[in-house]
Scaffold this active site. Structure first.
Site, mmCIF file in Angstrom:
data_model
loop_
_atom_site.group_PDB
_atom_site.id
_atom_site.type_symbol
_atom_site.label_atom_id
_atom_site.label_comp_id
_atom_site.label_asym_id
_atom_site.label_seq_id
_atom_site.Cartn_x
_atom_site.Cartn_y
_atom_site.Cartn_z
ATOM 1 C CG ASP A 278 -2.021 -1.056 1.096
ATOM 2 O OD1 ASP A 278 -2.284 -1.520 -0.029
ATOM 3 O OD2 ASP A 278 -2.614 -1.422 2.123
ATOM 4 N N GLY A 279 2.027 1.201 0.623
ATOM 5 C CA GLY A 279 2.921 2.364 0.619
ATOM 6 C C GLY A 279 3.326 2.749 -0.786
ATOM 7 C CG LEU B 125 -10.607 0.905 11.155
ATOM 8 C CD1 LEU B 125 -12.039 1.138 11.623
ATOM 9 C CD2 LEU B 125 -10.567 -0.167 10.078
ATOM 10 C CB SER B 126 -5.517 2.708 13.658
ATOM 11 O OG SER B 126 -5.018 4.024 13.557
ATOM 12 C CG ASN C 279 -4.616 6.667 3.029
ATOM 13 O OD1 ASN C 279 -5.448 6.316 2.188
ATOM 14 N ND2 ASN C 279 -3.647 5.876 3.438
ATOM 15 C CD GLU C 280 -4.009 9.368 7.172
ATOM 16 O OE1 GLU C 280 -2.754 9.401 7.076
ATOM 17 O OE2 GLU C 280 -4.686 8.367 6.894
ATOM 18 C CB THR D 92 -10.129 1.202 5.776
ATOM 19 O OG1 THR D 92 -9.409 1.480 4.573
ATOM 20 C CG2 THR D 92 -11.612 1.081 5.458
ATOM 21 C CB ALA D 93 -5.511 4.248 6.426
ATOM 22 C CE1 TYR D 94 -3.159 7.462 13.791
ATOM 23 C CE2 TYR D 94 -2.455 9.339 12.482
ATOM 24 C CZ TYR D 94 -2.540 8.691 13.700
ATOM 25 O OH TYR D 94 -1.999 9.280 14.815
#
Length: 253
Positions: free
Chosen positions: A42-43, A157-158, A112-113, A153-155
Site C-alpha cells: 500500500d505504501g 480506523l485505528s 488517505n488523511e 480504513t487506514a489511520y
C-alpha cells in the site's frame, strides 16, 4: 494493447516480479504509458498515486508487500486482460494549506488523511472551525485527523474513526486520544466542507501537520478541503473493487 509501465517497491521480491513481467509484456516509459502497474504494498500505491497525481494515470497494483489493502492479487498470467476488465475506483485527495509560527506556508495533498499531531509531551489545544464557523473552541488531544473515504480504513480506523463507503460524499473528522471534551468522538462532514484548525499556545504546545508522507512542523493554522478537481483512478479486478473491500472492513473480514 495498452502501454504498460512497471514500477516496483525495490524489494527483492517486487524487483524480481518487475523483471519477469517486463520480459513477458514489455515496458513503457511512465510518461507515455496508458496504465501504471505498481508492484509492492500500500505504501508504494500511495507513492505512485502521488507521483502521477497531475497526469491522473490509472494505477493497477499487484501485491508484493505485506497487507496490500489497495492492491490486487499477484499473478503473472493474462495481465493485459485483467487490466482491460478491471473496475476503476475514483479517489479525490485532500488539499492541506498549513502555516507555521514563522509565517511560512506549505501546501500538500493527501489521499488517505491529513493529521495534526503533538510534537512534545504536552497535548495539543485545537480550535475547530467548519466553513468559517467555530464548532469547537478547544479540543485537548494528542491530535486530530481528516480522512477521505479511501483513507477511512487506514489511520482513521485505528483511532476508532468511522469507515466511509468510497462513494459517500463525506469526510471523517476524528480526534486522536481526546482528553477534553472527553466524550467527543469526532464528526462526519460533507466533502464540500472547509475545515480550519487553529492551534492554541503553539510555542508551548508545538504541533506538526502531516498529509500522507509530507510533514510540516510548528504549525499555527491548517486548512483542509477536498480537491474535487483531481480524480485519481485505482484499478481492481472484478469482485475486488475498493468499494467491496471497504464494505468487507465494516463486517470485519
Amino acid at each position: 494493447m495498452k502501454r504498460i509501465a512497471f514500477l516496483s517497491a525495490g524489494t527483492p521480491e517486487a524487483e524480481a516480479a518487475r523483471i519477469r513481467l517486463i520480459h513477458a509484456y514489455g515496458n513503457c516509459d511512465p510518461a507515455l504509458a496508458d496504465v501504471i502497474v505498481a508492484l509492492g504494498g500500500d505504501g508504494l500505491m500511495l507513492q505512485t498515486l502521488h507521483r502521477f497525481m497531475d497526469a491522473q494515470k490509472p494505477i493497477y497494483g499487484m501485491n508484493r508487500g505485506s497487507v496490500g489493502f489497495l492492491m490486487n492479487e499477484y499473478r503473472e498470467d493474462d495481465l493485459e486482460r485483467r487490466i482491460e476488465e478491471a473496475a476503476p475506483s475514483i479517489v479525490h485527495p485532500l488539499l492541506m494549506v498549513a502555516t507555521n509560527i514563522r509565517g511560512e506556508v506549505a501546501e500538500a495533498r493527501a489521499i488517505n488523511e491529513v493529521s495534526v499531531l503533538r510534537q512534545s509531551y504536552q497535548a495539543a489545544k485545537i480550535k475547530i472551525s467548519i466553513d468559517g464557523k467555530e464548532r469547537l473552541a478547544e479540543l485537548v488531544a494528542d491530535g486530530l485527523l481528516v480522512a477521505t473515504p479511501a483513507g477511512s480504513t487506514a489511520y482513521n480506523l485505528s483511532v476508532d474513526g468511522p469507515i466511509l463507503p468510497l462513494d459517500a460524499p463525506l469526510m471523517a473528522l476524528t480526534p486522536i486520544s481526546a482528553f477534553r471534551p472527553r466524550r467527543w468522538r469526532g464528526a462526519l462532514l460533507p466533502d464540500t466542507a472547509h475545515v480550519t484548525l487553529e492551534f492554541l499556545e503553539p510555542h508551548k504546545r508545538p504541533v506538526a501537520a502531516v498529509a500522507d508522507h509530507f510533514e510540516f512542523k510548528e504549525v499555527v493554522k491548517v486548512e483542509i478541503a477536498m480537491d474535487h478537481a483531481t480524480g485519481l483512478v485505482i484499478l481492481h479486478d472484478p469482485g475486488h473493487s475498493l468499494d467491496e473491500r471497504i464494505l468487507r472492513e465494516q463486517f470485519g473480514y
